[in-house]
Each structure stands twice: as structure tokens, then as C-alpha cells.
Enzyme design. Structure first.
Site, PDB file in Angstrom:
ATOM      1  N   ASP A   6       0.539   8.655   2.962  1.00  0.00           N
ATOM      2  CA  ASP A   6       0.628  10.104   2.716  1.00  0.00           C
ATOM      3  C   ASP A   6       1.829  10.715   3.417  1.00  0.00           C
ATOM      4  O   ASP A   6       2.444  11.650   2.896  1.00  0.00           O
ATOM      5  CB  ASP A   6      -0.672  10.776   3.164  1.00  0.00           C
ATOM      6  CG  ASP A   6      -1.850  10.224   2.387  1.00  0.00           C
ATOM      7  OD1 ASP A   6      -1.810  10.288   1.148  1.00  0.00           O
ATOM      8  OD2 ASP A   6      -2.775   9.686   3.003  1.00  0.00           O
ATOM      9  N   LYS A  17       7.632  12.128   1.063  1.00  0.00           N
ATOM     10  CA  LYS A  17       6.637  11.812   2.098  1.00  0.00           C
ATOM     11  C   LYS A  17       7.277  11.431   3.429  1.00  0.00           C
ATOM     12  O   LYS A  17       6.573  11.156   4.395  1.00  0.00           O
ATOM     13  CB  LYS A  17       5.719  10.708   1.616  1.00  0.00           C
ATOM     14  CG  LYS A  17       4.820  11.142   0.453  1.00  0.00           C
ATOM     15  CD  LYS A  17       3.880  10.032   0.076  1.00  0.00           C
ATOM     16  CE  LYS A  17       2.910  10.491  -0.999  1.00  0.00           C
ATOM     17  NZ  LYS A  17       1.971   9.419  -1.359  1.00  0.00           N
ATOM     18  N   GLY A  54      -5.015   7.638   3.983  1.00  0.00           N
ATOM     19  CA  GLY A  54      -6.393   8.093   3.816  1.00  0.00           C
ATOM     20  C   GLY A  54      -6.531   9.271   2.871  1.00  0.00           C
ATOM     21  O   GLY A  54      -7.626   9.801   2.707  1.00  0.00           O
ATOM     22  N   ASP A 112       0.848  -1.198   0.000  1.00  0.00           N
ATOM     23  CA  ASP A 112       0.000   0.000   0.000  1.00  0.00           C
ATOM     24  C   ASP A 112       0.885   1.250   0.000  1.00  0.00           C
ATOM     25  O   ASP A 112       2.088   1.175   0.281  1.00  0.00           O
ATOM     26  CB  ASP A 112      -0.918  -0.014   1.228  1.00  0.00           C
ATOM     27  CG  ASP A 112      -2.200   0.781   1.006  1.00  0.00           C
ATOM     28  OD1 ASP A 112      -2.258   1.560   0.036  1.00  0.00           O
ATOM     29  OD2 ASP A 112      -3.140   0.630   1.808  1.00  0.00           O
ATOM     30  N   GLU A 132      -8.220   0.031   4.526  1.00  0.00           N
ATOM     31  CA  GLU A 132      -6.754  -0.103   4.480  1.00  0.00           C
ATOM     32  C   GLU A 132      -6.210  -0.524   5.847  1.00  0.00           C
ATOM     33  O   GLU A 132      -5.295  -1.339   5.939  1.00  0.00           O
ATOM     34  CB  GLU A 132      -6.116   1.224   4.059  1.00  0.00           C
ATOM     35  CG  GLU A 132      -6.322   1.546   2.593  1.00  0.00           C
ATOM     36  CD  GLU A 132      -5.762   2.906   2.210  1.00  0.00           C
ATOM     37  OE1 GLU A 132      -5.308   3.046   1.084  1.00  0.00           O
ATOM     38  OE2 GLU A 132      -5.796   3.834   3.047  1.00  0.00           O
TER      39      GLU A 132
END
Ligand code: 5RP
Length: 236
Positions: free
Chosen positions: A92, A129, A103, A89, A111
Site C-alpha cells: 500500500d 505508492k 494489508g 506481492d 502475507e
């Protein structure tokens, strides 16, 4: 390399390196994780791997998994009782301790369910990030039952945070999640104990889940603009 190319490289690289035949996979959401789903589909087609089943974390990953020819199950399927082998995955933000914010694509609830039900979680992000503290630059998404919007907004504002209702594009009004809820984007005024903040948010009546992942021992791989894919070593 541009951001989009880094995302593609990350998704394809981790799919090739870590997905093996027979695995039960969590299929992440977002513009980075989608490249892993697509590459898994290609590897299936090429006969490099087989017998893969996946659990989609969103309507996006469900559509992509169908297009990629990946057989889908749900977390309630008896086959999944023992958990998933691997989830890939995006995120952010990632802090120095390996805490995550997720999200941005509105899929944080499923998730989180899928990630915490996985034996191994690989998170793929661009280098930009990696941050010192979560929630200062990118807000923390909070999924809320629509009827509880105002009480939850008020409570989070009383904690000193800025709260914005996430609104939709090409549809008027609020973003409605795959689970029929709304999302509040919460910005922190200053660095905070993020694990405690995750707990505090989830204790507010009407909050379904929030986008802080503070208990997940994920492996984090990041991509650089020079085209390197590197493992991040968090201070746990
Ligand atoms: C969706 C997510 C995504 O993984 C996160 O927003 C990162 O997305 P992208 O790879 O598009 O930057 O948590 O809910």
C-alpha cells in the site's frame, strides 16, 4: 497508462522475469499481485516453466491460484521447511528506506508470514505508492482478536493515532479476516520511527499482527504511467 494497466504490466513483467521452474512461490494478494499469479498460470500452460508450487497468502490468492492451475501447499508442509524461493506481492505504501505498509486487502498476517519465510521478495507497486513517510496518507492496518477490540482501540488512541474499525462491503459490520479476526486502520498524526511503531503495536495484548514490514529486505519494483517498470533503490 491507467492504474489498472500499470498493475497488470507489473504483475506480468515480474512473473516473466523472475519465476523459474521448480520454484516454491509465495503468492501475494491484491489487484497487482493477482496479475503475477495469472501470468504464472499462463507460463505453466505454455510449458515455459514447470514444477511450481505456491503458498497462497489469502483466500483471494488461493482462488486465483486454483484458476491458474498452480499447485498449492501450506507453510507447514514439510516441502516448505527450507522456506520459499520467491514471493511476489503488492504493497500500500513504500517509504524511502524500503519499509512497507501492507494489508489494504486485509491479508497482512499471512502475507507477513510468507514474506519473512522467503529467500527473495519482490514487491510491485504503482509509482504513487512511493511516499516519504508511512501511515500518514494510507492507514496502517492492525489485525486484532475480536474480543480485544475496545482495549486495543483505546491503547492505540492513547498513542495519539486515529483508529477506525474496517467495515465490510455487502455485509454489515466488521471485516473478518481469513483468520477470523478484525482489522483496525490506524492513521499516524506525524512521521514516526516506523520500526519502533511496528514493535509497539505488536506488544499490545490482542494485536495479532500489523501491516508495517520494516525488517524485510525486499526488492521493490514500481510502474509508471508511461509504462515503465523500474527498480526502486531504498536508502537502507
Ligand atoms: C493485501 C495487500 C496488498 O498487497 C496491498 O493492499 C496492495 O494491493 P493492490 O495491489 O490491490 O493495491 O497488502 O493485504
Amino acid at each position: 497508462m491507467k492504474d489498472d494497466q500499470v498493475k497488470e504490466l507489473l504483475g506480468r513483467t515480474v512473473a516473466e522475469r523472475f519465476v523459474q521452474s521448480g520454484m516454491k512461490l509465495g503468492l501475494g494478494t491484491g489487484s497487482t499481485a493477482v496479475w503475477a499469479i495469472r501470468r504464472i498460470g499462463e507460463l505453466l500452460q505454455e510449458g515455459v516453466i514447470d514444477s511450481i508450487v505456491g503458498v497462497a497468502t489469502s483466500s483471494q490468492s488461493e482462488v486465483e491460484a486454483h484458476a491458474a492451475g498452480i499447485a498449492l501447499r501450506t507453510m507447514n508442509d514439510p516441502e516448505m521447511v527450507a522456506g520459499l524461493d520467491l514471493t511476489i506481492d503488492g504493497a500500500d505504501e513504500v517509504d524511502a528506506h524500503g519499509n512497507l505498509t501492507k494489508g489494504g486487502g486485509g491479508a497482512l498476517l499471512i502475507e507477513k508470514v510468507v514474506a519473512y519465510a522467503s529467500k527473495r521478495v519482490i514487491i510491485i507497486v504503482g509509482q504513487d505508492k512511493l511516499v516519504n513517510h508511512l501511515g500518514l496518507r494510507f492507514p496502517i492496518p492492525v489485525e486484532v482478536v475480536p474480543l480485544a477490540r475496545m482495549p486495543v482501540v483505546r491503547t492505540i488512541e492513547e498513542l495519539g493515532c486515529e483508529v477506525k474499525l474496517r467495515t465490510a462491503v455487502r455485509k454489515m459490520g466488521a471485516v473478518i479476516t481469513d483468520n477470523g479476526n478484525i482489522i483496525l486502520d490506524v492513521s499516524l498524526p506525524a512521521p514516526t520511527d516506523i520500526a519502533e511503531f511496528e514493535r509497539v503495536l505488536n506488544n499490545i495484548p490482542g494485536v495479532v499482527e500489523n501491516g508495517v514490514f520494516s525488517r524485510l529486505a525486499a526488492e521493490i519494483w514500481y510502474g509508471t504511467s508511461e509504462g515503465q517498470v523500474l527498480q526502486f533503490a531504498p536508502r537502507r
